[in-house]
Design a protein around this motif. Structure first.
Motif, mmCIF file in Angstrom:
data_model
loop_
_atom_site.group_PDB
_atom_site.id
_atom_site.type_symbol
_atom_site.label_atom_id
_atom_site.label_comp_id
_atom_site.label_asym_id
_atom_site.label_seq_id
_atom_site.Cartn_x
_atom_site.Cartn_y
_atom_site.Cartn_z
ATOM 1 N N ARG A 1 1.045 17.042 2.529
ATOM 2 C CA ARG A 1 2.020 18.100 2.838
ATOM 3 C C ARG A 1 1.972 18.475 4.313
ATOM 4 O O ARG A 1 3.008 18.713 4.948
ATOM 5 N N ASN A 2 0.765 18.527 4.861
ATOM 6 C CA ASN A 2 0.619 18.864 6.279
ATOM 7 C C ASN A 2 1.245 17.786 7.164
ATOM 8 O O ASN A 2 1.902 18.100 8.172
ATOM 9 N N GLY B 1 -1.703 3.924 4.013
ATOM 10 C CA GLY B 1 -1.861 4.264 5.417
ATOM 11 C C GLY B 1 -3.243 4.720 5.813
ATOM 12 O O GLY B 1 -3.548 4.812 7.001
ATOM 13 N N GLY B 2 -4.096 5.010 4.837
ATOM 14 C CA GLY B 2 -5.427 5.499 5.149
ATOM 15 C C GLY B 2 -6.509 4.498 4.775
ATOM 16 O O GLY B 2 -6.239 3.379 4.339
ATOM 17 N N SER B 3 -7.750 4.925 4.941
ATOM 18 C CA SER B 3 -8.883 4.081 4.613
ATOM 19 C C SER B 3 -9.203 4.189 3.124
ATOM 20 O O SER B 3 -8.720 5.074 2.423
ATOM 21 N N ALA C 1 5.710 9.661 2.050
ATOM 22 C CA ALA C 1 4.411 10.330 1.951
ATOM 23 C C ALA C 1 3.500 9.605 0.967
ATOM 24 O O ALA C 1 2.293 9.459 1.207
ATOM 25 N N LEU C 2 4.068 9.147 -0.152
ATOM 26 C CA LEU C 2 3.281 8.415 -1.140
ATOM 27 C C LEU C 2 2.777 7.098 -0.571
ATOM 28 O O LEU C 2 1.599 6.731 -0.758
ATOM 29 N N LEU D 1 7.204 9.372 11.816
ATOM 30 C CA LEU D 1 6.102 10.164 12.358
ATOM 31 C C LEU D 1 5.098 10.588 11.297
ATOM 32 O O LEU D 1 4.006 11.056 11.643
ATOM 33 N N ILE D 2 5.436 10.456 10.022
ATOM 34 C CA ILE D 2 4.504 10.846 8.964
ATOM 35 C C ILE D 2 3.189 10.076 9.073
ATOM 36 O O ILE D 2 2.118 10.603 8.779
#
Length: 305
Positions: free
Chosen positions: A133-134, A115-117, A108-109, A175-176
């Protein structure tokens, strides 16, 4: 987490060659988004190499493929961004010294950081934490992994997981990131008949949720789009041997392996790699070790990431 939309997968005469021969060759595939694709074949037949090539981790030698609109080998980086690796031995192995919860927090970290912009990193910290968390909850639900049912909950060590539980954890971690394509190696290895059914039910569920799944197996289920690494190579070899072999009324050649060598020479006509590599490939073809050694050398030469 946004609902993932699967990637269409097509391939035409797709092949990968290592210094000692072909890992796989002549693969043809046409699968719609959200399909369950089973790469079928015995161990050593190039299954994992094909899996890594379709996800942009290994560069193919011949032919072409298209994953979610991105062509291979031209746009390998783009393909890697939309694909995620589940369990792949030697590439994404779980750390037996870590707990399930530690694996999830680490993934997640990494997703939040890389993983994002850049714009996403500027959002309020509480908003980013809630999104993380979602993502985790959605991935765990899709993988069918209930942490509370584990012996020690999230504190359960990976080394204490059953094979099917480890598969679910690896799938959840992949899948995260919300991939369009999920790749799973050895999906049915070391599983009982009932566990094998559960594993395929899991992968069908992920595909039904919109994510295309490519899974390596020894025996594919009937409802999957099936690709055989063995069938992809053998017909071409047989045709070459028939075309270049001796006539029925001619005496048999002195060397019992000469017909095989002629077939190989026909396939490699005009090969710029030279006669030395051709001779080496002929030797491996005669001993029956081309597929397994070619796959191993292709992995070592090309790299997995």
């Amino acid at each position: 987490m946004d609902s993932p939309h699967g990637a269409a997968v097509t391939a035409e005469d797709f092949g990968l060659k290592g210094p000692r021969g072909w890992a796989f060759r002549g693969v043809r595939l046409d699968a719609h988004p959200g399909s369950l694709i089973a790469v079928e074949g015995p161990s050593g037949s190039g299954r994992t190499c094909l899996l890594l090539a379709l996800t942009g981790r290994m560069r193919p030698t011949e032919g072409a493929a298209e994953i979610g609109g991105h062509q291979l080998p031209k746009r390998m980086a783009a393909v890697r961004r939309i694909c995620a690796l589940g369990p792949v031995s030697g590439v994404t192995d779980l750390d037996p010294a870590l707990t399930v919860g530690e694996h999830i927090r680490e993934r997640a970290l990494l997703q939040r950081r890389f993983g994002g912009s850049v714009r996403a990193l500027l959002r309020p910290r509480a908003e980013r934490a809630a999104e993380a968390r979602n993502r985790v909850d959605t991935a765990l639900a899709a993988a069918g992994l209930d942490l509370e049912t584990l012996p020690k909950g999230p504190r359960t060590s990976v080394r204490d997981l059953e094979r099917l539980e480890a598969l679910r954890l690896s799938v959840a971690l992949a899948l995260i990131g919300g991939p369009r394509l999920l790749a799973v190696d050895d999906a049915d290895m070391k599983l009982s008949d009932s566990e094998r059914e559960e594993a395929w039910a899991l992968l069908r569920s992920v595909a039904a949720g919109g994510t295309t799944v490519v899974a390596v197996c020894s025996e594919a289920p009937e409802d999957a789009v099936r690709v055989s690494t063995v069938a992809a190579e053998r017909p071409e070899t047989a045709e070459a041997a028939e075309a270049d072999g001796p006539e029925a009324d001619e005496p048999a050649p002195h060397d019992p392996g000469e017909g095989t060598a002629d077939a190989a020479d026909s396939d490699r006509a005009g090969d710029p790699d030279g006669a030395e590599e051709t001779a080496e490939n002929e030797t491996t073809d005669k001993t029956g070790e081309t597929d397994e050694k070619g796959a191993a050398d292709a992995i070592a030469e090309t790299g997995r990431a």
